[in-house]
Design an enzyme around this catalytic site. Structure first.
Site, PDB file in Angstrom:
ATOM      1  N   ASP A  50       0.856  -1.191   0.000  1.00  0.00           N
ATOM      2  CA  ASP A  50       0.000   0.000   0.000  1.00  0.00           C
ATOM      3  C   ASP A  50       0.894   1.243   0.000  1.00  0.00           C
ATOM      4  O   ASP A  50       1.996   1.225   0.543  1.00  0.00           O
ATOM      5  CB  ASP A  50      -0.907   0.017   1.243  1.00  0.00           C
ATOM      6  CG  ASP A  50      -2.173   0.840   1.031  1.00  0.00           C
ATOM      7  OD1 ASP A  50      -3.264   0.242   0.951  1.00  0.00           O
ATOM      8  OD2 ASP A  50      -2.065   2.086   0.927  1.00  0.00           O
ATOM      9  N   ASN A 103      -5.621  -4.399  -6.500  1.00  0.00           N
ATOM     10  CA  ASN A 103      -6.831  -3.828  -5.888  1.00  0.00           C
ATOM     11  C   ASN A 103      -6.721  -2.332  -5.599  1.00  0.00           C
ATOM     12  O   ASN A 103      -7.744  -1.660  -5.452  1.00  0.00           O
ATOM     13  CB  ASN A 103      -7.116  -4.619  -4.602  1.00  0.00           C
ATOM     14  CG  ASN A 103      -8.130  -3.939  -3.729  1.00  0.00           C
ATOM     15  OD1 ASN A 103      -9.333  -4.027  -3.968  1.00  0.00           O
ATOM     16  ND2 ASN A 103      -7.657  -3.224  -2.720  1.00  0.00           N
ATOM     17  N   THR A 123     -16.562   1.982   2.258  1.00  0.00           N
ATOM     18  CA  THR A 123     -15.131   2.055   2.602  1.00  0.00           C
ATOM     19  C   THR A 123     -14.727   3.535   2.574  1.00  0.00           C
ATOM     20  O   THR A 123     -15.488   4.380   2.072  1.00  0.00           O
ATOM     21  CB  THR A 123     -14.259   1.321   1.559  1.00  0.00           C
ATOM     22  OG1 THR A 123     -14.293   2.087   0.339  1.00  0.00           O
ATOM     23  CG2 THR A 123     -14.722  -0.090   1.286  1.00  0.00           C
ATOM     24  N   LYS A 143     -11.896   1.940 -15.088  1.00  0.00           N
ATOM     25  CA  LYS A 143     -12.356   0.605 -14.690  1.00  0.00           C
ATOM     26  C   LYS A 143     -12.835  -0.219 -15.887  1.00  0.00           C
ATOM     27  O   LYS A 143     -12.694  -1.444 -15.904  1.00  0.00           O
ATOM     28  CB  LYS A 143     -13.451   0.712 -13.632  1.00  0.00           C
ATOM     29  CG  LYS A 143     -12.955   1.309 -12.306  1.00  0.00           C
ATOM     30  CD  LYS A 143     -11.891   0.452 -11.646  1.00  0.00           C
ATOM     31  CE  LYS A 143     -11.562   0.913 -10.241  1.00  0.00           C
ATOM     32  NZ  LYS A 143     -10.582   0.054  -9.561  1.00  0.00           N
ATOM     33  N   TYR A 177     -13.392   7.734 -13.689  1.00  0.00           N
ATOM     34  CA  TYR A 177     -13.366   6.454 -12.965  1.00  0.00           C
ATOM     35  C   TYR A 177     -13.847   5.328 -13.899  1.00  0.00           C
ATOM     36  O   TYR A 177     -13.231   4.257 -13.969  1.00  0.00           O
ATOM     37  CB  TYR A 177     -14.260   6.580 -11.734  1.00  0.00           C
ATOM     38  CG  TYR A 177     -14.201   5.412 -10.784  1.00  0.00           C
ATOM     39  CD1 TYR A 177     -13.078   5.181 -10.004  1.00  0.00           C
ATOM     40  CD2 TYR A 177     -15.272   4.533 -10.664  1.00  0.00           C
ATOM     41  CE1 TYR A 177     -13.024   4.102  -9.112  1.00  0.00           C
ATOM     42  CE2 TYR A 177     -15.235   3.467  -9.779  1.00  0.00           C
ATOM     43  CZ  TYR A 177     -14.107   3.253  -9.008  1.00  0.00           C
ATOM     44  OH  TYR A 177     -14.063   2.189  -8.137  1.00  0.00           O
ATOM     45  N   ASP A 192       3.923   2.526  -4.221  1.00  0.00           N
ATOM     46  CA  ASP A 192       2.925   3.189  -5.058  1.00  0.00           C
ATOM     47  C   ASP A 192       2.797   2.368  -6.343  1.00  0.00           C
ATOM     48  O   ASP A 192       3.802   2.148  -7.027  1.00  0.00           O
ATOM     49  CB  ASP A 192       3.406   4.624  -5.360  1.00  0.00           C
ATOM     50  CG  ASP A 192       2.337   5.457  -6.044  1.00  0.00           C
ATOM     51  OD1 ASP A 192       1.574   4.901  -6.854  1.00  0.00           O
ATOM     52  OD2 ASP A 192       2.274   6.672  -5.764  1.00  0.00           O
ATOM     53  N   VAL A 193       1.581   1.922  -6.657  1.00  0.00           N
ATOM     54  CA  VAL A 193       1.418   1.058  -7.838  1.00  0.00           C
ATOM     55  C   VAL A 193       1.753   1.790  -9.145  1.00  0.00           C
ATOM     56  O   VAL A 193       1.905   1.154 -10.181  1.00  0.00           O
ATOM     57  CB  VAL A 193       0.005   0.440  -7.923  1.00  0.00           C
ATOM     58  CG1 VAL A 193      -0.244  -0.511  -6.766  1.00  0.00           C
ATOM     59  CG2 VAL A 193      -1.089   1.503  -8.007  1.00  0.00           C
TER      60      VAL A 193
HETATM   61  P1  NAD Z   1     -10.059   2.286   0.168  1.00  0.00           P
HETATM   62  O1  NAD Z   1      -9.800   3.723  -0.042  1.00  0.00           O
HETATM   63  O2  NAD Z   1     -10.642   1.813   1.451  1.00  0.00           O
HETATM   64  O3  NAD Z   1      -8.723   1.455  -0.079  1.00  0.00           O
HETATM   65  C1  NAD Z   1      -7.876   1.714  -1.171  1.00  0.00           C
HETATM   66  C2  NAD Z   1      -6.447   1.440  -0.729  1.00  0.00           C
HETATM   67  O4  NAD Z   1      -5.609   1.651  -1.875  1.00  0.00           O
HETATM   68  C3  NAD Z   1      -5.971   2.417   0.369  1.00  0.00           C
HETATM   69  O5  NAD Z   1      -5.348   1.697   1.414  1.00  0.00           O
HETATM   70  C4  NAD Z   1      -4.979   3.317  -0.349  1.00  0.00           C
HETATM   71  O6  NAD Z   1      -3.940   3.788   0.474  1.00  0.00           O
HETATM   72  C5  NAD Z   1      -4.478   2.383  -1.445  1.00  0.00           C
HETATM   73  N1  NAD Z   1      -3.904   3.132  -2.566  1.00  0.00           N
HETATM   74  C6  NAD Z   1      -4.420   4.232  -3.170  1.00  0.00           C
HETATM   75  N2  NAD Z   1      -3.579   4.667  -4.126  1.00  0.00           N
HETATM   76  C7  NAD Z   1      -2.527   3.799  -4.136  1.00  0.00           C
HETATM   77  C8  NAD Z   1      -1.331   3.735  -4.895  1.00  0.00           C
HETATM   78  N3  NAD Z   1      -1.057   4.642  -5.838  1.00  0.00           N
HETATM   79  N4  NAD Z   1      -0.477   2.715  -4.656  1.00  0.00           N
HETATM   80  C9  NAD Z   1      -0.737   1.799  -3.681  1.00  0.00           C
HETATM   81  N5  NAD Z   1      -1.838   1.833  -2.921  1.00  0.00           N
HETATM   82  C10 NAD Z   1      -2.727   2.820  -3.147  1.00  0.00           C
HETATM   83  O7  NAD Z   1     -10.992   1.873  -1.054  1.00  0.00           O
HETATM   84  P2  NAD Z   1     -11.764   0.526  -1.432  1.00  0.00           P
HETATM   85  O8  NAD Z   1     -13.178   0.896  -1.608  1.00  0.00           O
HETATM   86  O9  NAD Z   1     -11.384  -0.597  -0.575  1.00  0.00           O
HETATM   87  O10 NAD Z   1     -11.177   0.320  -2.904  1.00  0.00           O
HETATM   88  C11 NAD Z   1     -10.458  -0.829  -3.297  1.00  0.00           C
HETATM   89  C12 NAD Z   1     -10.717  -1.053  -4.776  1.00  0.00           C
HETATM   90  O11 NAD Z   1     -12.097  -1.306  -4.976  1.00  0.00           O
HETATM   91  C13 NAD Z   1     -10.378   0.148  -5.664  1.00  0.00           C
HETATM   92  O12 NAD Z   1      -9.758  -0.302  -6.839  1.00  0.00           O
HETATM   93  C14 NAD Z   1     -11.728   0.745  -5.964  1.00  0.00           C
HETATM   94  O13 NAD Z   1     -11.741   1.473  -7.159  1.00  0.00           O
HETATM   95  C15 NAD Z   1     -12.562  -0.516  -6.043  1.00  0.00           C
HETATM   96  N6  NAD Z   1     -13.995  -0.312  -5.892  1.00  0.00           N
HETATM   97  C16 NAD Z   1     -14.498   0.234  -4.753  1.00  0.00           C
HETATM   98  C17 NAD Z   1     -15.862   0.433  -4.652  1.00  0.00           C
HETATM   99  C18 NAD Z   1     -16.481   1.041  -3.433  1.00  0.00           C
HETATM  100  O14 NAD Z   1     -17.676   1.407  -3.501  1.00  0.00           O
HETATM  101  N7  NAD Z   1     -15.784   1.180  -2.322  1.00  0.00           N
HETATM  102  C19 NAD Z   1     -16.716   0.057  -5.693  1.00  0.00           C
HETATM  103  C20 NAD Z   1     -16.164  -0.514  -6.830  1.00  0.00           C
HETATM  104  C21 NAD Z   1     -14.807  -0.702  -6.917  1.00  0.00           C
END
Ligand code: NAD
Length: 252
Positions: free
Chosen positions: A36, A88, A189, A158, A154, A62-63
């Site tokens: 992360d 993720n 989240t 995606k 977004y 950082d990804v």
């Molecule tokens: P979250 O914000 O709780 O977690 C995301 C994590 O990714 C965080 O810990 C953050 O520090 C980390 N992160 C962000 N940028 C980064 C980078 N450049 N390098 C490494 N780590 C990084 O969000 P979440 O809801 O758990 O999201 C996880 C995935 O699910 C994401 O890809 C998001 O787009 C996807 N998603 C979420 C939802 C939703 O409603 N929460 C819906 C569809 C898809």
């Protein structure tokens, strides 16, 4: 257990869906690498796993940094082998009409959500091909399959993840490697709740929940369960699939 003797590498493992996935895989026997950009968050997940007698390593990265991701994935493969990659990490952007989204915002979302997935796959695929096995799960979104007003950048990021996953699944099948995506609806989240006022969020959450046939928003575990399934041997004949996990939102 489904992940005994397996090593699982999760990006964005410090929070939300990634955290629930990392913890869930560890509960089923995996040694988990929690990667992360937020070091404290990665360490928090790893500590929670270790407190439950699981095995975890935290990695700050950082990804967007292809070199750092390659270095971390290579080191993991060398130290303990690599069986599963879960791309993720992701970010969103404030809802806005397409023409009002700044180029800088669009690029940040594409760089993390799309190129980040590319970087993870680029780093792991040589290892997976060499060993003739491996499973990749990419976290896409329902916004990658259906149009959601206000989320143009977004959705762009995606939608690309969904079809990229299909492309690599077609390429990798003959090497014994699978690739799938999950497409969640709204999951509670920090990505969604952000810095909203808690009272304002409660009202919004209840209104949104009413649009879901199952009557509630998603929990991180709802998506983590789907990711774990796709990453496991139970999904041995599933590849190139985009699994919708949305409480029925998209069925009406
Ligand atoms: P979250 O914000 O709780 O977690 C995301 C994590 O990714 C965080 O810990 C953050 O520090 C980390 N992160 C962000 N940028 C980064 C980078 N450049 N390098 C490494 N780590 C990084 O969000 P979440 O809801 O758990 O999201 C996880 C995935 O699910 C994401 O890809 C998001 O787009 C996807 N998603 C979420 C939802 C939703 O409603 N929460 C819906 C569809 C898809």
């Amino acid at each position: 257990m489904r992940f005994d003797d397996k090593t699982v590498f999760v990006t964005g493992g410090g929070s939300g869906i990634g955290r629930a996935t990392a913890i869930g895989c560890a509960e089923e026997g995996a040694a988990v690498v929690v990667a992360d950009v937020d070091r404290d968050a990665a360490e928090g997940t790893a500590t929670a796993i270790e407190a439950a007698d699981g095995e975890a390593t935290a990695r700050e990265l950082d990804v967007r940094d292809a070199e750092a991701l390659t270095e971390a994935i290579d080191a993991t493969a060398e130290e303990s082998g690599l069986d599963v990659l879960i791309n993720n990490a992701g970010v969103s952007h404030p809802r806005s009409d397409m023409e009002d989204i700044e180029g800088e915002t669009r690029d940040r979302v594409i760089d993390i959500n799309t190129k980040g997935v590319w970087n993870g796959c680029r780093a792991a695929i040589p290892q997976f091909k060499a060993q003739g096995s491996g499973a990749i799960v990419n976290t896409a979104s329902l916004a990658g399959l259906i149009g959601m007003p206000g989320g143009a950048a977004y959705s762009l990021s995606k939608g690309a993840v969904v079809n990229f996953t299909r492309a690599i699944a077609a390429e990798l099948g003959s090497h014994g490697v699978r690739a799938n995506a999950v497409c969640p609806g709204v999951v509670e989240t920090p990505l969604v709740t952000g810095d909203r006022d808690p009272e304002e969020w409660e009202g919004l959450r209840d209104r949104m929940a009413g649009e879901y046939p199952l009557g509630r928003l998603g929990r991180p575990e709802d998506v983590a369960n789907a990711i774990r399934f796709l990453a496991s041997e139970e999904a041995a004949w599933i590849t190139g699939h985009a699994l919708v996990v949305d409480g029925g939102y998209s069925c009406s």
